[in-house]
Write a protein that holds these residues in place. Sequence first.
Motif, PDB file in Angstrom:
ATOM      1  N   GLN A  70     -15.807   3.702   0.302  1.00 12.47           N
ATOM      2  CA  GLN A  70     -15.229   4.812   1.063  1.00 12.47           C
ATOM      3  C   GLN A  70     -14.552   4.359   2.349  1.00 12.47           C
ATOM      4  N   ALA A  71     -14.907   3.182   2.843  1.00  9.58           N
ATOM      5  CA  ALA A  71     -14.248   2.683   4.050  1.00  9.58           C
ATOM      6  C   ALA A  71     -12.742   2.534   3.825  1.00  9.58           C
ATOM      7  N   TYR A  72     -12.364   2.187   2.594  1.00 10.22           N
ATOM      8  CA  TYR A  72     -10.969   1.843   2.318  1.00 10.22           C
ATOM      9  C   TYR A  72     -10.086   3.059   2.060  1.00 10.22           C
ATOM     10  N   THR A  73     -10.659   4.251   2.242  1.00 12.41           N
ATOM     11  CA  THR A  73      -9.851   5.478   2.271  1.00 12.41           C
ATOM     12  C   THR A  73      -9.978   6.181   3.614  1.00 12.41           C
ATOM     13  N   ASP A  74     -10.697   5.586   4.551  1.00  9.66           N
ATOM     14  CA  ASP A  74     -10.880   6.152   5.885  1.00  9.66           C
ATOM     15  C   ASP A  74      -9.653   5.839   6.729  1.00  9.66           C
ATOM     16  N   ARG A  85      -2.719  -3.030  -0.690  1.00  2.84           N
ATOM     17  CA  ARG A  85      -1.464  -2.760  -1.402  1.00  2.84           C
ATOM     18  C   ARG A  85      -0.808  -1.473  -0.873  1.00  2.84           C
ATOM     19  N   ALA A  86      -1.622  -0.457  -0.617  1.00  2.00           N
ATOM     20  CA  ALA A  86      -1.079   0.796  -0.097  1.00  2.00           C
ATOM     21  C   ALA A  86      -0.498   0.594   1.295  1.00  2.00           C
ATOM     22  N   LEU A  87      -1.179  -0.177   2.135  1.00  2.00           N
ATOM     23  CA  LEU A  87      -0.639  -0.469   3.472  1.00  2.00           C
ATOM     24  C   LEU A  87       0.677  -1.223   3.356  1.00  2.00           C
ATOM     25  N   GLY A  88       0.736  -2.160   2.422  1.00  2.00           N
ATOM     26  CA  GLY A  88       1.972  -2.903   2.233  1.00  2.00           C
ATOM     27  C   GLY A  88       3.112  -2.017   1.788  1.00  2.00           C
ATOM     28  N   ALA A  89       2.828  -1.109   0.849  1.00  2.00           N
ATOM     29  CA  ALA A  89       3.876  -0.213   0.370  1.00  2.00           C
ATOM     30  C   ALA A  89       4.379   0.691   1.484  1.00  2.00           C
ATOM     31  N   GLU A  90       3.488   1.088   2.373  1.00  2.00           N
ATOM     32  CA  GLU A  90       3.878   1.994   3.449  1.00  2.00           C
ATOM     33  C   GLU A  90       4.576   1.270   4.593  1.00  2.00           C
ATOM     34  N   HIS A  91       4.199   0.023   4.833  1.00  2.00           N
ATOM     35  CA  HIS A  91       4.674  -0.663   6.036  1.00  2.00           C
ATOM     36  C   HIS A  91       5.574  -1.861   5.746  1.00  2.00           C
ATOM     37  N   GLY A  92       5.961  -2.036   4.503  1.00  2.00           N
ATOM     38  CA  GLY A  92       7.020  -2.982   4.205  1.00  2.00           C
ATOM     39  C   GLY A  92       6.616  -4.431   4.017  1.00  2.00           C
ATOM     40  N   PHE A  93       5.427  -4.675   3.473  1.00  2.00           N
ATOM     41  CA  PHE A  93       5.092  -6.048   3.108  1.00  2.00           C
ATOM     42  C   PHE A  93       4.470  -6.061   1.708  1.00  2.00           C
ATOM     43  N   ALA A  94       4.694  -7.151   0.984  1.00  2.00           N
ATOM     44  CA  ALA A  94       4.162  -7.308  -0.363  1.00  2.00           C
ATOM     45  C   ALA A  94       2.783  -7.932  -0.302  1.00  2.00           C
ATOM     46  N   VAL A  95       1.971  -7.657  -1.308  1.00  2.00           N
ATOM     47  CA  VAL A  95       0.600  -8.147  -1.357  1.00  2.00           C
ATOM     48  C   VAL A  95       0.363  -8.854  -2.685  1.00  2.00           C
ATOM     49  N   ASP A  96       0.002 -10.127  -2.613  1.00  2.00           N
ATOM     50  CA  ASP A  96      -0.483 -10.866  -3.771  1.00  2.00           C
ATOM     51  C   ASP A  96      -1.992 -10.956  -3.652  1.00  2.00           C
ATOM     52  N   ALA A  97      -2.714 -10.591  -4.703  1.00  2.00           N
ATOM     53  CA  ALA A  97      -4.173 -10.652  -4.696  1.00  2.00           C
ATOM     54  C   ALA A  97      -4.633 -11.588  -5.802  1.00  2.00           C
ATOM     55  N   THR A  98      -5.593 -12.442  -5.486  1.00  2.00           N
ATOM     56  CA  THR A  98      -6.062 -13.411  -6.473  1.00  2.00           C
ATOM     57  C   THR A  98      -7.502 -13.809  -6.200  1.00  2.00           C
ATOM     58  N   GLU A  99      -8.159 -14.304  -7.255  1.00  2.00           N
ATOM     59  CA  GLU A  99      -9.465 -14.941  -7.126  1.00  2.00           C
ATOM     60  C   GLU A  99      -9.384 -16.401  -7.562  1.00  2.00           C
ATOM     61  N   GLY A 110     -10.683  -2.386  -1.673  1.00  2.00           N
ATOM     62  CA  GLY A 110     -10.052  -3.097  -0.574  1.00  2.00           C
ATOM     63  C   GLY A 110      -8.676  -3.621  -0.955  1.00  2.00           C
ATOM     64  N   VAL A 111      -8.564  -4.196  -2.143  1.00  2.00           N
ATOM     65  CA  VAL A 111      -7.260  -4.682  -2.608  1.00  2.00           C
ATOM     66  C   VAL A 111      -6.275  -3.525  -2.692  1.00  2.00           C
ATOM     67  N   ALA A 112      -6.730  -2.405  -3.244  1.00  2.00           N
ATOM     68  CA  ALA A 112      -5.854  -1.230  -3.342  1.00  2.00           C
ATOM     69  C   ALA A 112      -5.415  -0.756  -1.965  1.00  2.00           C
ATOM     70  N   ALA A 113      -6.314  -0.828  -0.998  1.00  2.00           N
ATOM     71  CA  ALA A 113      -5.974  -0.393   0.362  1.00  2.00           C
ATOM     72  C   ALA A 113      -4.902  -1.296   0.962  1.00  2.00           C
ATOM     73  N   SER A 147       7.193 -11.110   5.003  1.00  2.00           N
ATOM     74  CA  SER A 147       6.827  -9.800   4.459  1.00  2.00           C
ATOM     75  C   SER A 147       5.935  -9.922   3.222  1.00  2.00           C
ATOM     76  N   ARG A 148       5.128 -10.977   3.152  1.00  2.00           N
ATOM     77  CA  ARG A 148       4.227 -11.162   2.016  1.00  2.00           C
ATOM     78  C   ARG A 148       2.898 -11.714   2.514  1.00  2.00           C
ATOM     79  N   ILE A 149       1.795 -11.126   2.046  1.00  2.00           N
ATOM     80  CA  ILE A 149       0.467 -11.617   2.399  1.00  2.00           C
ATOM     81  C   ILE A 149      -0.317 -11.940   1.133  1.00  2.00           C
ATOM     82  N   LEU A 150      -1.341 -12.770   1.297  1.00  2.00           N
ATOM     83  CA  LEU A 150      -2.233 -13.122   0.205  1.00  2.00           C
ATOM     84  C   LEU A 150      -3.615 -12.554   0.494  1.00  2.00           C
ATOM     85  N   VAL A 151      -4.171 -11.811  -0.459  1.00  2.00           N
ATOM     86  CA  VAL A 151      -5.533 -11.301  -0.356  1.00  2.00           C
ATOM     87  C   VAL A 151      -6.391 -12.057  -1.367  1.00  2.00           C
TER      88      VAL A 151
END
Length: 222
Positions: A200-204, A32-46, A27-30, A8-12
């Motif tokens: 705008q793609a990431y709110t479609d 994170r929002a998908l994770g919050a809605e569908h039950g997985f955590a998101v770690d984002a890094t560069e 894209g990162v925000a999108a 239940s954890r992904i890396l972006v």
Amino acid sequence: MPQPYSPSRILVFTRTTDYRHDSIPDGVAAFRALGAEHGFAVDATEDPAVFEEGVQEYAAVVFLSTSGEVLTAAGRAGLRAYCAGGGGFMGVHAAACTEYDWPFYGELLGARFDRHPAFQPGTLVIEDQDHAATAHLGATWEFTDEWYEFRDSPRGRAHVLASADAASYEGGAGSDHPLVWTREHGGARVFYTALGHAAQAYTDPDFLAHLLGGLRHVMPAP
């Protein structure tokens, strides 16, 4: 030692050393929002060090509009080991403009970016209407993006889910333009979508469902 695998954890990963898309934070925000809605955590890094340390704990690794050479030699070894262990790899948009000097990465993704015409509306032809990334769409999908062309077509090496109708936009050439596909390579389940240039793609809603379907393809079944 790698942490225990978490289903239940992904890396972006969003590092760029070449062109940088303004839409990366969206894209990162999108995700994170998908994770919050569908039950997985998101770690984002560069930080490329994350791959040096090992990413086996993640259910999926997403390269989100990365560009240029973004991994160290040790990081490349880490990503290869993750794939060999059955990891899930997802590339979005400029992920195809990444690690040109590393043959394994091009083989993993299935194709490398070549060029694109101007950002403009166009039409995708949905070739697989049963896949999780495209099942919510009809036979065609009207979208606005950069219509990527690749050095070599992935067709024959990958299962193409959607392609561009080159007659629907200016600057298209040739007759075969895969844009979305799945494949397996080096032990990894792979999903790639060439879409996702603009914020705008990431709110479609259709594009968000597309991304979620791609994740569901590469993440192991619960």
